[in-house]
Scaffold this active site. Structure first.
Site, PDB file in Angstrom:
ATOM      1  N   GLU A 123       0.828  -1.215   0.000  1.00 54.97           N
ATOM      2  CA  GLU A 123       0.000   0.000   0.000  1.00 54.97           C
ATOM      3  C   GLU A 123       0.865   1.269   0.000  1.00 54.97           C
ATOM      4  OE1 GLU A 123      -2.970  -0.346  -0.708  1.00 54.97           O
ATOM      5  OE2 GLU A 123      -3.779  -2.162   0.197  1.00 54.97           O
ATOM      6  N   HIS A 140      -3.038   1.789   8.447  1.00 50.39           N
ATOM      7  CA  HIS A 140      -4.089   1.049   7.739  1.00 50.39           C
ATOM      8  C   HIS A 140      -4.321  -0.252   8.480  1.00 50.39           C
ATOM      9  CE1 HIS A 140      -6.348  -1.147   4.799  1.00 50.39           C
ATOM     10  NE2 HIS A 140      -5.365  -1.991   4.548  1.00 50.39           N
ATOM     11  N   HIS A 188      -7.472  -3.681   9.191  1.00 52.10           N
ATOM     12  CA  HIS A 188      -8.721  -4.320   8.762  1.00 52.10           C
ATOM     13  C   HIS A 188      -9.638  -4.449   9.976  1.00 52.10           C
ATOM     14  CE1 HIS A 188      -6.411  -6.433   5.199  1.00 52.10           C
ATOM     15  NE2 HIS A 188      -6.368  -5.110   5.144  1.00 52.10           N
ATOM     16  N   GLU A 210     -18.288  10.656  22.922  1.00 50.48           N
ATOM     17  CA  GLU A 210     -16.828  10.824  22.776  1.00 50.48           C
ATOM     18  C   GLU A 210     -16.407  10.892  21.305  1.00 50.48           C
ATOM     19  OE1 GLU A 210     -14.145  10.436  25.552  1.00 50.48           O
ATOM     20  OE2 GLU A 210     -15.946  11.461  26.257  1.00 50.48           O
ATOM     21  N   HIS A 228     -12.976  -3.553   3.069  1.00 53.07           N
ATOM     22  CA  HIS A 228     -11.545  -3.809   3.227  1.00 53.07           C
ATOM     23  C   HIS A 228     -11.017  -3.325   4.588  1.00 53.07           C
ATOM     24  CE1 HIS A 228      -7.250  -3.636   1.340  1.00 53.07           C
ATOM     25  NE2 HIS A 228      -7.190  -3.715   2.647  1.00 53.07           N
TER      26      HIS A 228
END
Ligand code: 13P
Ligand code: ZN
Length: 273
Positions: free
Chosen positions: A122, A145, A147, A176, A217
């Site tokens: 990525e 990043h 999942h 919050e 994703h």
């Protein structure tokens, strides 16, 4: 062990924080196999007298003029977060973009190199985000990043494939969330991962938000500090979990009212002014 790491306490701190967050990603069940990646702009912490001649150079598919000569700590492709947590320097790399911004040096000398791996797949999204941040003169240094299960699950619902619908859930489930994620999240419809095609809309979304969900994703988040960036993902996951708990219990969560959300927004504005 890498010389850059050895000689700088500030960088050592960054490496240990990346390892700490990798452990949290794994413990949360968000990091199956090699899932997720992290990059940190460490340019301000580097001794620039480093000689680069022994380091391998790898061409990038795109030019990043704003990142020319800049240094990053980046997780390796195919590496597991649980391994990164135990052994960060065997599962992540230091890179420096060349002076043209169209290639990167792997900052381990060939003689010492036990790093038989390259940066995350990525990288186009990570570098594109850092480039956007630099160009805008913003302070964020961290890109994470992961999942996150609850977030991926939300984007499997056709009714929730918009930033508006998602933010209504995130902000509505817990006060919050408005306090710590006042810009809400952006949403990127499904595009093949690891491509320039998914990098572009992600970068655009991060001009207005600090978090972007990738349909079916995962999530990308940016921040100034590694732990705070993780916390922001954790906060929206909390909201998503509450939403699912209510649904599983068989009732529609009420959510905070417009008045309550406006009240919170004013509080955030006051806090930030
Ligand atoms: P990498 O192992 O290349 O970092 O890929 C993991 C991932 O989450 C791809 O989206
Ligand atoms: Zn991914």
């Amino acid at each position: 062990m890498d010389k850059i790491f050895e000689c700088n306490e500030e960088i050592k701190k960054i490496v240990l924080q990346v390892a700490e967050v990798a452990q949290y990603l794994w413990q949360n069940g968000w990091a199956e196999r090699n899932a997720g990646n992290i990059s940190v702009n460490i340019d301000a912490l580097i001794n620039k007298n480093l000689s680069l001649e022994n380091f391998s150079v790898f061409k990038l598919p795109k030019i990043y003029p704003e990142l020319a000569g800049k240094y990053f700590f980046v997780t390796g492709t195919g590496k597991r977060m649980r391994d990164l947590a135990r052994s960060p320097l065997n599962n992540a790399l230091f890179i420096r973009l060349n002076d043209a911004g169209d290639a990167y040096h792997l900052l381990v000398s060939n003689a010492e190199n036990n790093y038989k791996f390259r940066p995350t797949s990525e990288l186009p999204t990570h570098l594109g985000i850092h480039q956007m941040i630099n160009k805008a003169g913003r302070k964020e240094k961290v890109v994470i990043h992961t999942h996150a299960n609850e977030l991926v699950a939300l984007t499997q619902n056709p009714a929730l494939k918009s930033a508006e619908a998602l933010n209504r859930i995130f902000w509505g489930m817990h006060p919050e969330t408005m306090v710590f994620v006042p810009k809400g999240v952006g949403f990127v419809p499904y595009i093949l991962p690891g491509t320039q095609e998914i990098a572009e809309p992600t970068i655009n979304m991060l001009k207005q938000h600090d978090i972007v969900l990738w349909e079916k994703h995962g999530v990308f988040a940016i921040g100034e500090e590694i732990l705070d960036t993780f916390d922001n993902i954790d906060i929206i996951c909390k909201s998503a979990k509450i939403w699912f708990i209510c649904k599983q219990a068989g009732f529609e969560p009420e959510g905070l009212t417009d008045f309550q959300l406006d009240e919170l927004k004013s509080l955030v504005k006051k806090f930030n002014s």
